[in-house]
Design a protein around this motif. Structure first.
Motif, short mmCIF file in Angstrom:
data_model
loop_
_atom_site.label_atom_id
_atom_site.label_comp_id
_atom_site.label_asym_id
_atom_site.label_seq_id
_atom_site.Cartn_x
_atom_site.Cartn_y
_atom_site.Cartn_z
N LEU A 103 -3.41 -4.11 16.11
CA LEU A 103 -2.24 -4.23 15.47
C LEU A 103 -2.19 -3.66 13.99
N VAL A 104 -1.34 -2.85 13.86
CA VAL A 104 -1.42 -1.87 12.58
C VAL A 104 -0.88 -2.73 11.39
N GLU A 105 -1.40 -3.17 10.52
CA GLU A 105 -0.73 -4.06 9.40
C GLU A 105 -0.71 -3.18 7.98
N TYR A 106 0.12 -3.65 7.41
CA TYR A 106 0.46 -3.21 6.13
C TYR A 106 -0.02 -3.75 4.81
N VAL A 107 -0.20 -2.83 3.61
CA VAL A 107 -0.78 -3.29 2.37
C VAL A 107 0.20 -2.89 1.55
N PRO A 108 0.55 -3.75 0.33
CA PRO A 108 1.35 -3.54 -0.60
C PRO A 108 0.70 -2.36 -1.67
N VAL A 109 1.49 -1.26 -1.96
CA VAL A 109 1.28 -0.11 -2.74
C VAL A 109 2.10 -0.55 -3.88
N THR A 110 1.68 -0.98 -5.20
CA THR A 110 2.76 -1.34 -6.41
C THR A 110 2.53 -0.12 -7.36
N GLU A 111 1.69 0.58 -7.12
CA GLU A 111 1.72 1.92 -8.23
C GLU A 111 1.13 3.03 -7.17
N PRO A 112 1.81 3.95 -7.12
CA PRO A 112 1.55 5.22 -6.27
C PRO A 112 0.16 5.96 -6.99
N SER A 113 -0.50 6.39 -5.97
CA SER A 113 -1.81 7.11 -6.24
C SER A 113 -1.45 8.22 -6.96
N ASP A 114 -0.46 9.18 -6.34
CA ASP A 114 -0.09 10.39 -7.02
C ASP A 114 1.33 11.10 -6.53
N SER A 115 1.64 11.97 -6.40
CA SER A 115 3.06 12.46 -6.10
C SER A 115 3.38 12.14 -4.61
N PHE A 116 2.21 12.00 -3.60
CA PHE A 116 2.57 11.80 -2.43
C PHE A 116 3.00 10.14 -2.11
N GLY A 117 2.62 9.38 -3.04
CA GLY A 117 2.94 8.23 -2.76
C GLY A 117 4.14 7.45 -3.31
N VAL A 118 4.55 6.39 -2.84
CA VAL A 118 5.59 5.48 -3.37
C VAL A 118 5.22 3.98 -3.47
N VAL A 119 5.81 3.27 -4.04
CA VAL A 119 5.83 1.81 -4.05
C VAL A 119 6.28 1.42 -2.59
N GLY A 120 5.59 0.62 -1.88
CA GLY A 120 6.22 -0.13 -0.67
C GLY A 120 5.10 -0.48 0.15
N GLU A 121 5.32 -0.95 1.26
CA GLU A 121 4.27 -1.45 2.32
C GLU A 121 3.89 -0.26 3.02
N TRP A 122 2.55 0.08 3.09
CA TRP A 122 1.67 1.19 3.72
C TRP A 122 1.06 0.57 4.77
N PRO A 123 0.91 1.47 5.87
CA PRO A 123 0.11 1.15 7.17
C PRO A 123 -1.14 1.60 6.80
N ASP A 124 -2.22 0.39 7.07
CA ASP A 124 -3.76 0.86 6.80
C ASP A 124 -4.50 -0.11 7.77
N PRO A 125 -4.65 -1.44 7.75
CA PRO A 125 -5.44 -2.23 8.24
C PRO A 125 -5.24 -2.06 10.29
N LEU A 126 -6.33 -1.93 10.75
CA LEU A 126 -6.21 -1.80 12.03
C LEU A 126 -6.83 -2.98 12.80
N VAL A 127 -6.20 -4.23 12.93
CA VAL A 127 -6.94 -5.39 13.37
C VAL A 127 -6.91 -5.48 14.90
N PRO A 128 -8.02 -5.59 15.51
CA PRO A 128 -8.18 -5.75 16.98
C PRO A 128 -7.32 -6.84 17.44
N LEU A 129 -6.38 -6.68 18.57
CA LEU A 129 -5.35 -7.45 19.22
C LEU A 129 -6.08 -8.52 19.86
#
Length: 506
Positions: A103-129
Motif C-alpha cells: 500500500l502506498v502511503e502519504y507523508v505531509p510535506v509542510t515546507e518544500p525541499s527546493d523548487s521541485f517540491g510543493v506543500v502537500g501529501e507526497w507518496p513515499d512509504p510502501l507498507v506490505p499489504l
C-alpha cells in the motif's frame, strides 16, 4: 538532468498513466514506478487494456495500480495470481509468491525541499499489504507491485491477474502482461555502494543484544534485496583488538567478524565495507604523529593480511575523514600517506564538497565528490580512472533542483536516474550518509508524520534526507518489534535501477 523550468509539481502532474477497464463506480488505472501519484490528480486520458511491464531474469520490476472510487471502499483486498507463460514456445510459470504488494502511503510535506517540491501529501512509504484496507472516495490510492523474475524463468511473454474485492463491490480483475528477456542479471553488483545504516532501536523497543542482532540482520537482508552495501555490515561484530603497552604489540580477534562477513560479503555479495572506526590516538600518540603511525602499521597489517586470506581485501576501504576544507588538506595528505604505508592494499576514500583537487592526487585512490555539475567534471574523472583510481559520488542535502537527489518531494525519476548518469560518466560507486536518520531537535523524530529531516544541531535539511527507510511502526513501541524496516518509494527505486543492479560492462 531535469528541466530547470518545471511548471507542474509531480503530485499535480496528470499527464501520465493509463485508464483501464473497471467497475463504473471506481476509476482504475496504472502507471510505471517512475512516477509519484498525487492523491487528487485527475484520472489519465490515455487508455489501455492491461498493465505492461518487462524485466530480465533475476530482476525486480515494479508497477502501480491505482483506484479512485466514487464512494469509500472498505475491507478492500488485493491479490495476484501466478504469471503463466503465453503460448510463445513453451510452458512456464512465475509463482505469485515472487510478487510483493504494498500500500502506498502519504507523508505531509509542510515546507518544500527546493523548487521541485510543493506543500502537500507526497507518496513515499510502501507498507506490505497484509490485511484489508480502506480506499477513500475521490482520492487516488496506489498499490505498488514488485515482481521478481527468478533466474530459471524461461524467456517469453507471461500474464497474471490482479483481483480487487471490497464490501458492496463485486470482485474485479486487472490483467498484467510481463515480458521476460532472454538474459539474467548476475548476483554480483558492480556499482560500488556505501550507505549509512544505524538502526534506531528505540523504534523497535529493543533492549537485548540478541534482539538487536536479529533486527540488524533483517535490515541487511533488505539491503541485499536492493543491492546496496552498508558502510559496515559487521557493525555488530567488529574486529576486536587490544594493545599490550609493555611490548607495544596488538592482539586481534576476528571470530565474530568472520562469522558476520561470511554471511554479508560471501553470501549477500556486498561489494564494499569500511573496515573499522579508526582510533584518534594510539598509546597516547595523536592521530598521524610519528608514534601513532608506527603503531598504526602494526594495527592494520594483520587486518589486511586477514582480509587477503579471506578474499575480502578488494572490498575494504578507509573512510576516516569527511568533506575536509582546503585548510585541512595537509592533514588529509598526512593521513592518507599513513594509510598507504600501513596498509598498501587498502583503498583510501575521500568525500569532497569540491572538485577533485590536484594537490590530493596520488594520496587518494577512491574519490567521492558531491554529485553536482560544478563538482564532478568528466575530464577529471577520466584522468583519475586512467591513473587507476576509483571515482564515486554522493548526495546529501545537496544538490537541489534541478539536480537529482533523494528528497521525498522530488520526481520519482530523481532516485532512478543517478544509476544511468553514473554509467554515462564512468562513475563506479555511490555513497549516501544515512538511511535511518530519525533524529529531531528534542529527541526522536517521527518520519511518518514529519518529513523534514533535521541536522544534529536542529538545522533543517530536506524532506526525507537521510531517511530512505521507515521504522516498522508508526509510534514508539512499548514492546519489542522484531521486524525489518518499511521501504520508501525512493529506496525501492534503487532496487529497480537495472544498471545499478548488475549488468554494467567494464
Amino acid at each position: 538532468f531535469f528541466g530547470a523550468n518545471q511548471l507542474v509539481p509531480p503530485i499535480v502532474d496528470d499527464t501520465f498513466g493509463y485508464h483501464i477497464p473497471g467497475p463504473p463506480q471506481v476509476g482504475v488505472w496504472w502507471c510505471e514506478a517512475t512516477y509519484k501519484v498525487g492523491c487528487h490528480r485527475a484520472l489519465p486520458s490515455a487508455t489501455g487494456a492491461a498493465v505492461e511491464i518487462e524485466a530480465a531474469r533475476n530482476e525486480y520490476e515494479p508497477f502501480q495500480i491505482l483506484l479512485r472510487p466514487e464512494a469509500t471502499l472498505t475491507n478492500l483486498t488485493v491479490s495476484i495470481s501466478d504469471f503463466a507463460r503465453a503460448s510463445d514456445g513453451g510452458e512456464g510459470r512465475i509463482a505469485a509468491t515472487n510478487v510483493e504488494i504494498c500500500l502506498v502511503e502519504y507523508v505531509p510535506v509542510t515546507e518544500p525541499s527546493d523548487s521541485f517540491g510543493v506543500v502537500g501529501e507526497w507518496p513515499d512509504p510502501l507498507v506490505p499489504l497484509t490485511e484489508p484496507v480502506t480506499s477513500r472516495s475521490g482520492t487516488n490510492q496506489p498499490f505498488w507491485f514488485t515482481v521478481y523474475v527468478p533466474k530459471e524463468a524461461p524467456a517469453g511473454h507471461y500474464a497474471a491477474t490482479v483481483t480487487f474485492s471490497a464490501d458492496g463491490l463485486p470482485p474485479f480483475d486487472v490483467t498484467v502482461h510481463l515480458r521476460v528477456f532472454n538474459f539474467a542479471l548476475s548476483d554480483v553488483t558492480h556499482t560500488r555502494t556505501a550507505y549509512g545504516l544505524t538502526p534506531d532501536y528505540i523504534w523497535h523497543g529493543l533492549t537485548t543484544d540478541a534482539e538487536k542482532d536479529q533486527v540488524w540482520d533483517l535490515y541487511l537482508q533488505n539491503f541485499r534485496k536492493h543491492r546496496i552495501s552498508p558502510y559496515m555490515p559487521h557493525y555488530r561484530a567488529q574486529i576486536w583488538w587490544g594493545f599490550e603497552s609493555d611490548t607495544e604489540t596488538f592482539r586481534h580477534n576476528f571470530a565474530a567478524f568472520d562469522t558476520a562477513m561470511e554471511r554479508y560479503l560471501d553470501e549477500f555479495n556486498f561489494n564494499s565495507f569500511k573496515f573499522m572506526d579508526e582510533p584518534w590516538t594510539l598509546n597516547g600518540h595523536p592521530r598521524f604523529s610519528p608514534g601513532f603511525n608506527q603503531l598504526f602499521a602494526r594495527l592494520l597489517q594483520p587486518m589486511m593480511a586477514h582480509f587477503r586470506e579471506r578474499g575480502w581485501a578488494q572490498k575494504a576501504y578507509a573512510y576516516w575523514i569527511d568533506e575536509p576544507d582546503a585548510e585541512l588538506f595537509p592533514f588529509v595528505i598526512e593521513g592518507m600517506q599513513a594509510h598507504l604505508e600501513a596498509a598498501p592494499g587498502l583503498r583510501r576514500l575521500l568525500t569532497l564538497i569540491n572538485t577533485l583537487r590536484p594537490e590530493l592526487f596520488n594520496h587518494v585512490d577512491t574519490w567521492a565528490p558531491i554529485m553536482a555539475p560544478s563538482m564532478y567534471r568528466p575530464e577529471e574523472i577520466e584522468e583519475r580512472l586512467r591513473h587507476g583510481d576509483e571515482v564515486w559520488w554522493y548526495t546529501a542535502s545537496f544538490p537541489v533542483a534541478p539536480q537529482a537527489n533523494n528528497f521525498i518531494d522530488h520526481p520519482a525519476l530523481s532516485h532512478r536516474i543517478r544509476g544511468w548518469m553514473a554509467e554515462k560518466h564512468g562513475v563506479g560507486g555511490e555513497l549516501y550518509w544515512q538511511t535511518t536518520w530519525y533524529t529531531g531537535t528534542d529527541g526522536p523524530r517521527n518520519p511518518w508524520t514529519d518529513a523534514m529531516s533535521a541536522g544534529p544541531t536542529g538545522s533543517k535539511l530536506r524532506n526525507g534526507d537521510g531517511t530512505l527507510l521507515y521504522p516498522p511502526v508508526k509510534d514508539l513501541p512499548s514492546e519489542p518489534v522484531l521486524a525489518g524496516p518499511i521501504n520508501s518509494l525512493r529506496w525501492e527505486d534503487r532496487k529497480s535501477t537495472r544498471l545499478n543492479s548488475s549488468h554494467r560492462i567494464r
